[in-house]
Every structure is written in structure tokens, then in C-alpha cells.
Motif scaffolding. Structure first.
Motif, PDB file in Angstrom:
ATOM      1  N   GLU A  86      15.477 -17.328 -36.763  1.00 15.32           N
ATOM      2  CA  GLU A  86      14.506 -18.414 -36.739  1.00 15.32           C
ATOM      3  C   GLU A  86      14.283 -18.861 -38.174  1.00 15.32           C
ATOM      4  O   GLU A  86      14.115 -18.028 -39.065  1.00 15.32           O
ATOM      5  CB  GLU A  86      13.199 -17.893 -36.131  1.00 15.32           C
ATOM      6  N   LYS A  87      14.309 -20.144 -38.376  1.00 14.80           N
ATOM      7  CA  LYS A  87      14.096 -20.692 -39.717  1.00 14.80           C
ATOM      8  C   LYS A  87      12.596 -20.689 -40.010  1.00 14.80           C
ATOM      9  O   LYS A  87      11.803 -21.194 -39.235  1.00 14.80           O
ATOM     10  CB  LYS A  87      14.657 -22.115 -39.763  1.00 14.80           C
ATOM     11  N   ARG A  88      12.227 -20.056 -41.131  1.00 14.94           N
ATOM     12  CA  ARG A  88      10.831 -20.037 -41.586  1.00 14.94           C
ATOM     13  C   ARG A  88      10.822 -20.490 -43.035  1.00 14.94           C
ATOM     14  O   ARG A  88      11.162 -19.712 -43.934  1.00 14.94           O
ATOM     15  CB  ARG A  88      10.217 -18.651 -41.460  1.00 14.94           C
ATOM     16  N   GLY A  89      10.429 -21.735 -43.240  1.00 13.17           N
ATOM     17  CA  GLY A  89      10.483 -22.285 -44.586  1.00 13.17           C
ATOM     18  C   GLY A  89      11.914 -22.371 -45.045  1.00 13.17           C
ATOM     19  O   GLY A  89      12.764 -22.902 -44.352  1.00 13.17           O
ATOM     20  N   ARG A  90      12.191 -21.813 -46.231  1.00 19.32           N
ATOM     21  CA  ARG A  90      13.554 -21.829 -46.768  1.00 19.32           C
ATOM     22  C   ARG A  90      14.358 -20.624 -46.325  1.00 19.32           C
ATOM     23  O   ARG A  90      15.543 -20.522 -46.611  1.00 19.32           O
ATOM     24  CB  ARG A  90      13.493 -21.867 -48.294  1.00 19.32           C
ATOM     25  N   GLU A  91      13.722 -19.695 -45.659  1.00 19.11           N
ATOM     26  CA  GLU A  91      14.369 -18.431 -45.294  1.00 19.11           C
ATOM     27  C   GLU A  91      14.654 -18.379 -43.795  1.00 19.11           C
ATOM     28  O   GLU A  91      13.969 -19.008 -42.996  1.00 19.11           O
ATOM     29  CB  GLU A  91      13.444 -17.273 -45.683  1.00 19.11           C
ATOM     30  N   ARG A  92      15.652 -17.640 -43.423  1.00 16.87           N
ATOM     31  CA  ARG A  92      15.975 -17.374 -42.027  1.00 16.87           C
ATOM     32  C   ARG A  92      15.522 -15.947 -41.731  1.00 16.87           C
ATOM     33  O   ARG A  92      15.836 -15.026 -42.474  1.00 16.87           O
ATOM     34  CB  ARG A  92      17.477 -17.531 -41.792  1.00 16.87           C
ATOM     35  N   VAL A  93      14.764 -15.774 -40.641  1.00 19.22           N
ATOM     36  CA  VAL A  93      14.260 -14.459 -40.241  1.00 19.22           C
ATOM     37  C   VAL A  93      15.021 -14.015 -38.998  1.00 19.22           C
ATOM     38  O   VAL A  93      15.178 -14.774 -38.033  1.00 19.22           O
ATOM     39  CB  VAL A  93      12.737 -14.501 -39.971  1.00 19.22           C
ATOM     40  N   TRP A  94      15.501 -12.772 -39.050  1.00 19.98           N
ATOM     41  CA  TRP A  94      16.349 -12.217 -37.997  1.00 19.98           C
ATOM     42  C   TRP A  94      15.585 -11.196 -37.177  1.00 19.98           C
ATOM     43  O   TRP A  94      14.829 -10.394 -37.715  1.00 19.98           O
ATOM     44  CB  TRP A  94      17.584 -11.577 -38.622  1.00 19.98           C
ATOM     45  N   THR A  95      15.822 -11.233 -35.865  1.00 18.71           N
ATOM     46  CA  THR A  95      15.166 -10.327 -34.925  1.00 18.71           C
ATOM     47  C   THR A  95      16.223  -9.676 -34.047  1.00 18.71           C
ATOM     48  O   THR A  95      17.171 -10.331 -33.607  1.00 18.71           O
ATOM     49  CB  THR A  95      14.181 -11.116 -34.028  1.00 18.71           C
ATOM     50  N   MET A  96      16.034  -8.404 -33.774  1.00 20.02           N
ATOM     51  CA  MET A  96      16.923  -7.657 -32.885  1.00 20.02           C
ATOM     52  C   MET A  96      16.675  -8.089 -31.449  1.00 20.02           C
ATOM     53  O   MET A  96      15.545  -8.343 -31.063  1.00 20.02           O
ATOM     54  CB  MET A  96      16.631  -6.157 -33.060  1.00 20.02           C
ATOM     55  N   ARG A  97      17.732  -8.169 -30.659  1.00 16.48           N
ATOM     56  CA  ARG A  97      17.623  -8.456 -29.230  1.00 16.48           C
ATOM     57  C   ARG A  97      18.077  -7.207 -28.475  1.00 16.48           C
ATOM     58  O   ARG A  97      19.238  -7.098 -28.100  1.00 16.48           O
ATOM     59  CB  ARG A  97      18.494  -9.650 -28.864  1.00 16.48           C
ATOM     60  N   PRO A  98      17.173  -6.246 -28.253  1.00 15.19           N
ATOM     61  CA  PRO A  98      17.575  -4.975 -27.645  1.00 15.19           C
ATOM     62  C   PRO A  98      18.136  -5.111 -26.238  1.00 15.19           C
ATOM     63  O   PRO A  98      18.949  -4.299 -25.814  1.00 15.19           O
ATOM     64  CB  PRO A  98      16.294  -4.140 -27.662  1.00 15.19           C
ATOM     65  N   GLU A  99      17.747  -6.159 -25.527  1.00 14.79           N
ATOM     66  CA  GLU A  99      18.264  -6.329 -24.165  1.00 14.79           C
ATOM     67  C   GLU A  99      19.776  -6.527 -24.156  1.00 14.79           C
ATOM     68  O   GLU A  99      20.445  -6.218 -23.174  1.00 14.79           O
ATOM     69  CB  GLU A  99      17.557  -7.484 -23.449  1.00 14.79           C
ATOM     70  N   SER A 100      20.301  -6.990 -25.273  1.00 16.36           N
ATOM     71  CA  SER A 100      21.748  -7.192 -25.332  1.00 16.36           C
ATOM     72  C   SER A 100      22.512  -5.870 -25.380  1.00 16.36           C
ATOM     73  O   SER A 100      23.714  -5.837 -25.103  1.00 16.36           O
ATOM     74  CB  SER A 100      22.117  -8.050 -26.535  1.00 16.36           C
ATOM     75  N   LEU A 101      21.836  -4.793 -25.709  1.00 18.73           N
ATOM     76  CA  LEU A 101      22.478  -3.478 -25.750  1.00 18.73           C
ATOM     77  C   LEU A 101      22.432  -2.758 -24.403  1.00 18.73           C
ATOM     78  O   LEU A 101      23.091  -1.744 -24.223  1.00 18.73           O
ATOM     79  CB  LEU A 101      21.797  -2.593 -26.806  1.00 18.73           C
ATOM     80  N   THR A 102      21.679  -3.302 -23.447  1.00 20.17           N
ATOM     81  CA  THR A 102      21.490  -2.628 -22.170  1.00 20.17           C
ATOM     82  C   THR A 102      22.806  -2.358 -21.446  1.00 20.17           C
ATOM     83  O   THR A 102      23.084  -1.234 -21.041  1.00 20.17           O
ATOM     84  CB  THR A 102      20.544  -3.441 -21.265  1.00 20.17           C
ATOM     85  N   GLU A 103      23.622  -3.383 -21.287  1.00 18.47           N
ATOM     86  CA  GLU A 103      24.873  -3.205 -20.564  1.00 18.47           C
ATOM     87  C   GLU A 103      25.818  -2.256 -21.300  1.00 18.47           C
ATOM     88  O   GLU A 103      26.459  -1.397 -20.689  1.00 18.47           O
ATOM     89  CB  GLU A 103      25.557  -4.551 -20.345  1.00 18.47           C
ATOM     90  N   ALA A 104      25.865  -2.372 -22.618  1.00 17.21           N
ATOM     91  CA  ALA A 104      26.704  -1.459 -23.400  1.00 17.21           C
ATOM     92  C   ALA A 104      26.189  -0.022 -23.259  1.00 17.21           C
ATOM     93  O   ALA A 104      26.981   0.919 -23.118  1.00 17.21           O
ATOM     94  CB  ALA A 104      26.716  -1.875 -24.867  1.00 17.21           C
ATOM     95  N   GLY A 105      24.884   0.146 -23.279  1.00 19.23           N
ATOM     96  CA  GLY A 105      24.291   1.475 -23.106  1.00 19.23           C
ATOM     97  C   GLY A 105      24.585   2.052 -21.733  1.00 19.23           C
ATOM     98  O   GLY A 105      24.867   3.251 -21.601  1.00 19.23           O
ATOM     99  N   GLU A 106      24.526   1.206 -20.716  1.00 22.95           N
ATOM    100  CA  GLU A 106      24.830   1.670 -19.359  1.00 22.95           C
ATOM    101  C   GLU A 106      26.287   2.121 -19.257  1.00 22.95           C
ATOM    102  O   GLU A 106      26.584   3.120 -18.608  1.00 22.95           O
ATOM    103  CB  GLU A 106      24.535   0.566 -18.350  1.00 22.95           C
ATOM    104  N   TYR A 107      27.174   1.394 -19.907  1.00 19.79           N
ATOM    105  CA  TYR A 107      28.586   1.790 -19.904  1.00 19.79           C
ATOM    106  C   TYR A 107      28.759   3.154 -20.577  1.00 19.79           C
ATOM    107  O   TYR A 107      29.446   4.039 -20.059  1.00 19.79           O
ATOM    108  CB  TYR A 107      29.443   0.733 -20.601  1.00 19.79           C
ATOM    109  N   LEU A 108      28.112   3.335 -21.728  1.00 21.07           N
ATOM    110  CA  LEU A 108      28.218   4.610 -22.438  1.00 21.07           C
ATOM    111  C   LEU A 108      27.592   5.751 -21.642  1.00 21.07           C
ATOM    112  O   LEU A 108      28.113   6.873 -21.645  1.00 21.07           O
ATOM    113  CB  LEU A 108      27.580   4.503 -23.826  1.00 21.07           C
TER     114      LEU A 108
END
Length: 112
Positions: free
Chosen positions: A67-89
Motif C-alpha cells: 500500500e502506498k503511504r506518502g512516498r513509501e510503500r508499506v508491505w503486509t504479509m498475507r498469511p492466508e496465502s500460505l494455507t494451501e501450501a501448509g496443508e500440502y506440507l
């Protein structure tokens, strides 16, 4: 009966996590929460440009969002994206546990 291979959505996640710097970025986001590109650059031994490329890879597979905040870009983890990979493991781990159990039973019941 074999274990299903990761599907087209999961395989790129494993590929993206195969880089040590990207793992450091994910770890930093998990520990510290949302971070700027500058803060994430300090977490890895790479230039800001290299960090931006790693972040782009992570974003392309859905592991992070920005997300752009002023001149900087702030990054956030999306843990739901790891769900399927975790289920496979998890399924892979259960499969190996079953195989080890069968081997243990065979060894313990061997008449020799």
C-alpha cells in the motif's frame, strides 16, 4: 495412492519461498507486522532495488501486498496465502509418519 503434487497456485509459493532473502522478508513481516520497503531492505543483505524485486516476486504469488503511504510503500504479509501450501506440507508429513510407522512395525515384528 500418491500424494497430490502442489497445484498451479501452490507451486509458485514454494518457488518464491526458495530464496533466503525472500524468507527473511517473510519472517520480518511475520515478526514486525507491516513494514516499509526501507525497513525490509535493512532486514536482508541486498540493495533497495534487489529488495524491491524480491517483494515483487512475493506479491506476484500472493504472499504479501503493498500500500502506498506518502512516498513509501508499506508491505503486509498475507498469511492466508500460505494455507494451501501448509496443508500440502501437513499431508506430506502425515504420509512420512505413516511410512515410518510401517517400517517400525516391520522391524519390531521381524522374527530374526
Amino acid at each position: 495412492m500418491g500424494l497430490a503434487v502442489p497445484d498451479a497456485a501452490t507451486a509458485p509459493v514454494f518457488d518464491a519461498l526458495g530464496d533466503a532473502n525472500r524468507l527473511r522478508i517473510i519472517s520480518r513481516l511475520c515478526d514486525a507486522g507491516p513494514c516499509s520497503t526501507s525497513a525490509l531492505t535493512q532486514a536482508i543483505p541486498a540493495t533497495r532495488q534487489a529488495a524491491a524485486k524480491h517483494l515483487a516476486v512475493l506479491e506476484s504469488v500472493g504472499l504479501v501486498r503493498s500500500e502506498k503511504r506518502g512516498r513509501e510503500r508499506v508491505w503486509t504479509m498475507r498469511p492466508e496465502s500460505l494455507t494451501e501450501a501448509g496443508e500440502y506440507l501437513d499431508a506430506l508429513s502425515r504420509r512420512w509418519d505413516q511410512r515410518i510407522g510401517r517400517l517400525r512395525e516391520f522391524v519390531e515384528n521381524d522374527p530374526d
